[in-house]
Motif scaffolding. Structure first.
Motif, mmCIF file in Angstrom:
data_model
loop_
_atom_site.group_PDB
_atom_site.id
_atom_site.type_symbol
_atom_site.label_atom_id
_atom_site.label_comp_id
_atom_site.label_asym_id
_atom_site.label_seq_id
_atom_site.Cartn_x
_atom_site.Cartn_y
_atom_site.Cartn_z
ATOM 1 N N GLY A 59 -8.427 -5.873 -47.735
ATOM 2 C CA GLY A 59 -8.613 -5.221 -46.446
ATOM 3 C C GLY A 59 -7.361 -4.890 -45.671
ATOM 4 N N LYS A 60 -6.181 -5.191 -46.213
ATOM 5 C CA LYS A 60 -4.942 -4.951 -45.451
ATOM 6 C C LYS A 60 -4.772 -3.484 -45.086
ATOM 7 C CE LYS A 60 -2.227 -6.679 -48.679
ATOM 8 N NZ LYS A 60 -3.143 -7.344 -49.628
ATOM 9 N N THR A 61 -4.929 -2.599 -46.069
ATOM 10 C CA THR A 61 -4.655 -1.182 -45.839
ATOM 11 C C THR A 61 -5.641 -0.580 -44.853
ATOM 12 O OG1 THR A 61 -3.664 -0.943 -48.035
ATOM 13 C CG2 THR A 61 -4.401 1.074 -46.948
ATOM 14 N N LEU A 62 -6.928 -0.860 -45.031
ATOM 15 C CA LEU A 62 -7.912 -0.284 -44.117
ATOM 16 C C LEU A 62 -7.819 -0.910 -42.732
ATOM 17 C CD1 LEU A 62 -10.093 1.775 -43.768
ATOM 18 C CD2 LEU A 62 -11.772 0.078 -44.480
ATOM 19 N N THR A 63 -7.587 -2.213 -42.651
ATOM 20 C CA THR A 63 -7.400 -2.846 -41.343
ATOM 21 C C THR A 63 -6.221 -2.219 -40.618
ATOM 22 O OG1 THR A 63 -8.359 -4.949 -42.058
ATOM 23 C CG2 THR A 63 -6.903 -5.016 -40.160
ATOM 24 N N THR A 64 -5.127 -1.979 -41.348
ATOM 25 C CA THR A 64 -3.955 -1.336 -40.747
ATOM 26 C C THR A 64 -4.296 0.050 -40.234
ATOM 27 O OG1 THR A 64 -2.462 -2.590 -42.191
ATOM 28 C CG2 THR A 64 -1.580 -0.585 -41.195
ATOM 29 N N ALA A 65 -4.988 0.844 -41.054
ATOM 30 C CA ALA A 65 -5.345 2.212 -40.655
ATOM 31 C C ALA A 65 -6.276 2.213 -39.447
ATOM 32 C CB ALA A 65 -5.994 2.941 -41.823
ATOM 33 N N LEU A 66 -7.272 1.342 -39.444
ATOM 34 C CA LEU A 66 -8.211 1.277 -38.321
ATOM 35 C C LEU A 66 -7.516 0.769 -37.056
ATOM 36 C CD1 LEU A 66 -11.407 -0.133 -40.089
ATOM 37 C CD2 LEU A 66 -10.979 2.232 -39.373
ATOM 38 N N THR A 67 -6.575 -0.147 -37.221
ATOM 39 C CA THR A 67 -5.820 -0.645 -36.066
ATOM 40 C C THR A 67 -4.991 0.470 -35.448
ATOM 41 O OG1 THR A 67 -5.717 -2.881 -36.998
ATOM 42 C CG2 THR A 67 -4.096 -2.320 -35.308
ATOM 43 N N VAL A 68 -4.320 1.247 -36.290
ATOM 44 C CA VAL A 68 -3.523 2.368 -35.785
ATOM 45 C C VAL A 68 -4.422 3.352 -35.036
ATOM 46 C CG1 VAL A 68 -2.138 4.372 -36.467
ATOM 47 C CG2 VAL A 68 -1.709 2.139 -37.511
ATOM 48 N N LYS A 69 -5.578 3.668 -35.622
ATOM 49 C CA LYS A 69 -6.523 4.583 -34.973
ATOM 50 C C LYS A 69 -6.968 4.028 -33.620
ATOM 51 C CE LYS A 69 -9.592 6.666 -37.541
ATOM 52 N NZ LYS A 69 -9.467 8.118 -37.282
ATOM 53 N N LEU A 296 -13.143 3.722 -33.520
ATOM 54 C CA LEU A 296 -13.671 3.170 -34.770
ATOM 55 C C LEU A 296 -14.879 3.944 -35.277
ATOM 56 C CD1 LEU A 296 -13.308 -0.625 -33.934
ATOM 57 C CD2 LEU A 296 -12.001 0.649 -35.645
ATOM 58 N N SER A 297 -15.574 4.651 -34.390
ATOM 59 C CA SER A 297 -16.734 5.448 -34.787
ATOM 60 C C SER A 297 -16.358 6.862 -35.199
ATOM 61 C CB SER A 297 -17.751 5.495 -33.637
ATOM 62 O OG SER A 297 -18.247 4.201 -33.336
ATOM 63 N N ASP A 298 -15.081 7.189 -35.141
ATOM 64 C CA ASP A 298 -14.599 8.516 -35.530
ATOM 65 C C ASP A 298 -14.907 8.753 -37.009
ATOM 66 O OD1 ASP A 298 -13.214 10.822 -36.150
ATOM 67 O OD2 ASP A 298 -11.334 10.198 -35.248
ATOM 68 N N PRO A 299 -15.598 9.854 -37.352
ATOM 69 C CA PRO A 299 -15.937 10.104 -38.764
ATOM 70 C C PRO A 299 -14.734 10.275 -39.670
ATOM 71 C CG PRO A 299 -17.244 11.486 -37.302
ATOM 72 C CD PRO A 299 -16.168 10.862 -36.456
ATOM 73 N N ASP A 300 -13.583 10.646 -39.120
ATOM 74 C CA ASP A 300 -12.385 10.878 -39.945
ATOM 75 C C ASP A 300 -11.678 9.557 -40.189
ATOM 76 O OD1 ASP A 300 -10.301 11.944 -41.340
ATOM 77 O OD2 ASP A 300 -9.245 12.718 -39.583
ATOM 78 N N SER A 301 -12.149 8.805 -41.196
ATOM 79 C CA SER A 301 -11.574 7.489 -41.490
ATOM 80 C C SER A 301 -11.055 7.405 -42.919
ATOM 81 C CB SER A 301 -12.628 6.395 -41.254
ATOM 82 O OG SER A 301 -13.051 6.373 -39.918
ATOM 83 N N LYS A 302 -10.673 8.535 -43.505
ATOM 84 C CA LYS A 302 -10.207 8.535 -44.891
ATOM 85 C C LYS A 302 -8.898 7.761 -45.007
ATOM 86 C CE LYS A 302 -10.542 12.274 -47.370
ATOM 87 N NZ LYS A 302 -10.284 13.617 -47.964
ATOM 88 N N VAL A 303 -8.841 6.843 -45.958
ATOM 89 C CA VAL A 303 -7.649 6.043 -46.187
ATOM 90 C C VAL A 303 -7.332 6.081 -47.680
ATOM 91 C CG1 VAL A 303 -6.606 3.762 -46.012
ATOM 92 C CG2 VAL A 303 -8.189 4.536 -44.241
ATOM 93 N N PHE A 304 -6.075 6.283 -48.009
ATOM 94 C CA PHE A 304 -5.611 6.384 -49.391
ATOM 95 C C PHE A 304 -6.247 5.347 -50.306
ATOM 96 C CE2 PHE A 304 -2.423 4.047 -52.009
ATOM 97 C CZ PHE A 304 -2.408 4.890 -53.102
ATOM 98 N N GLY A 305 -7.068 5.817 -51.282
ATOM 99 C CA GLY A 305 -7.614 4.960 -52.316
ATOM 100 C C GLY A 305 -8.678 3.988 -51.858
#
Length: 449
Positions: A59-69, A296-305
């Motif tokens: 979960g590191k990568t997605l947690t990081t991406a969601l935190t930035v968002k 967090l509810s934003d549909p644009d949540s694509k994260v590499f891989g």
């Protein structure tokens, strides 16, 4: 700034410019070049940032991406390492390529490999450490979860005033007394129900008295509302919590955090944990709940891989990274709930970045997959024979089964699979290789290297 640091940063930025513009990459090499000139350059690069280090097994990568968002809902200046390049050189590259604003709060949200926490912590001063979970992963590199936690603690102990934001449902994060301020998050979405975890689950012994832990609410693996009936060790008080889970599909989850409803457009219970961690970090940095739920509810949540949905001709290909037993099981649990027929490809490599031991695939419950609704199964990657044998044991009908040694052929086969939706489960280097081919064929922008 010293002359050496200045030369190192100039060389790193120049190499990034060339790699980014002509090679469509450059996530770690500029950092390597910079560090070769000045091994201490990270101290200079990170000196005026408020830094949050995010680490853990899954979960590191997605947690990081969601935190930035989440943070960008309030703070426009947020630096991160978005590609998952989480070693020292990747983090240096993130700082090299960031365009600093002249004013405003400068925040760096950095995904950090577990073994690199003490290395990075020697050069930066974190405001907070974020701990997602610890499961068996790359045993040849990390060892057991307790060994991995000791590596993380070496970094935390360098900064006793930094806040630790930890998954309170994981017993290991409550096992050591730290001087740091502690914030815990977790699930509290249903009434207590006495239960035990399966006997082969990691981390089931009480860290205080070695008695088997019990649960009043278990989410998956060893995560939940745990307690020891022998000595009283129990889950700590939660600062933020999932208060209800309303809907789960392979594409999305609807749930509430502290009674604020969120629809996360990425499936899987494990990703609710990632959103909860991001929400907790946002709360720590004083982002308003309304802004966080909207982000967090934003549909644009694509994260590499990480559950990318990529349109490949007429196929919707969902690319999912798998790398250890718990993560694999949660992915299988998610996709088996898809109510529509789907095709499946599983790509297994065993390079250093993947973990050279492939025995973990036997801990995934492939037997639970609804093979009657999966008309095509494909195996590939450098260790395709290992995953082929595993799926044969799991009961894949032979008439629906195919194996291919090389990924270019795998990609062509994916294009001809009989269903619109295709799930591709792949280890880390297989994800990189497949994304590079997809980029070369124009299905996504740029390859990652």
């Amino acid at each position: 700034m010293t002359l050496k640091s200045s030369l190192a940063i100039t060389a790193g930025k120049s190499s990034y410019w060339f790699l980014h513009n002509f090679m469509h990459g450059g996530t770690s090499l500029p950092g390597k070049i910079t560090l070769a000139i000045d091994p201490d350059v990270l101290k200079q690069l990170a000196s005026d940032y408020e830094i949050i280090l995010i680490t853990g097994t899954n979960g590191k990568t997605l947690t990081t991406a969601l935190t930035v968002k989440t943070l960008k809902a309030k703070y426009p200046q947020v630096l991160t390492n978005p590609s998952g390049s989480n070693m020292k050189q990747g983090i240096v590259t993130a700082f090299l390529t960031n365009k600093k604003a002249a004013t405003g709060k400068k925040i760096a949200i950095l995904e950090t490999d577990e073994a690199n926490v003490p290395i990075i912590s020697a050069y930066v001063t974190p405001t907070a450490f974020v701990l997602t979970n610890l499961f068996r992963d790359q045993m040849d590199r990390y060892g057991e979860i307790y060994t991995t936690y000791d590596k993380i603690l070496k970094g935390i102990k360098l900064h006793p005033h930094a806040t630790v934001i930890a998954n309170g449902d994981a017993p290991i994060f409550n096992s050591k007394n730290l001087p740091n301020p502690m914030i815990y998050y977790g699930f509290n979405q249903q009434a207590d129900q006495e239960q035990l975890a399966p006997a082969n689950t990691d981390g089931l012994l009480c860290p205080k008295c070695q008695h088997i832990l019990h649960f009043k609410n278990r989410i998956y693996s060893n995560l939940g509302k745990y307690y020891c009936p022998h000595c009283g060790f129990k889950r700590p008080e939660l600062k933020t919590q999932v208060t209800s889970v309303q809907k789960l599909t392979p594409q999305s989850s609807t749930f509430e955090i502290d009674d604020h409803q969120i629809t996360l457009h990425i499936g899987g219970t494990y990703n609710i944990y990632n959103a909860l961690a991001a929400y907790t970090i946002g709360q720590f940095l004083q982002v308003e709940p309304e802004r966080m739920t909207q982000a967090l509810s934003d549909p644009d949540s694509k994260v590499f891989g990480r559950q990318e949905v990529i349109q490949v001709q007429d196929k919707e290909v969902t690319l999912i990274l798998v790398k250890n037993p718990v993560g694999l099981d949660q992915v299988l649990q998610m996709i088996k709930n898809d109510t529509q027929p789907f095709s499946l490809a599983v790509l297994l490599n065993a390079n250093y970045a993947d973990g050279i031991d492939t025995s973990w695939i036997w801990d995934g419950n492939f037997e639970d997959l609804p093979f009657a609704r999966i008309p095509a199964v494909l195996t590939g990657g450098e260790r395709y024979q290992d995953i082929t044998f595993r799926l044969r044991v799991a009961g894949v009908p032979e008439e629906n089964f195919e194996q291919q040694a090389d990924l270019p052929t795998v990609l062509e086969k994916i294009k001809t699979m009989p269903t619109k939706h295709v799930y591709v489960l792949a280890t880390y280097t297989a994800v990189l290789q497949l994304r590079k081919m997809l980029a070369q064929q124009g299905y996504i922008e740029g390859g990652m290297n």
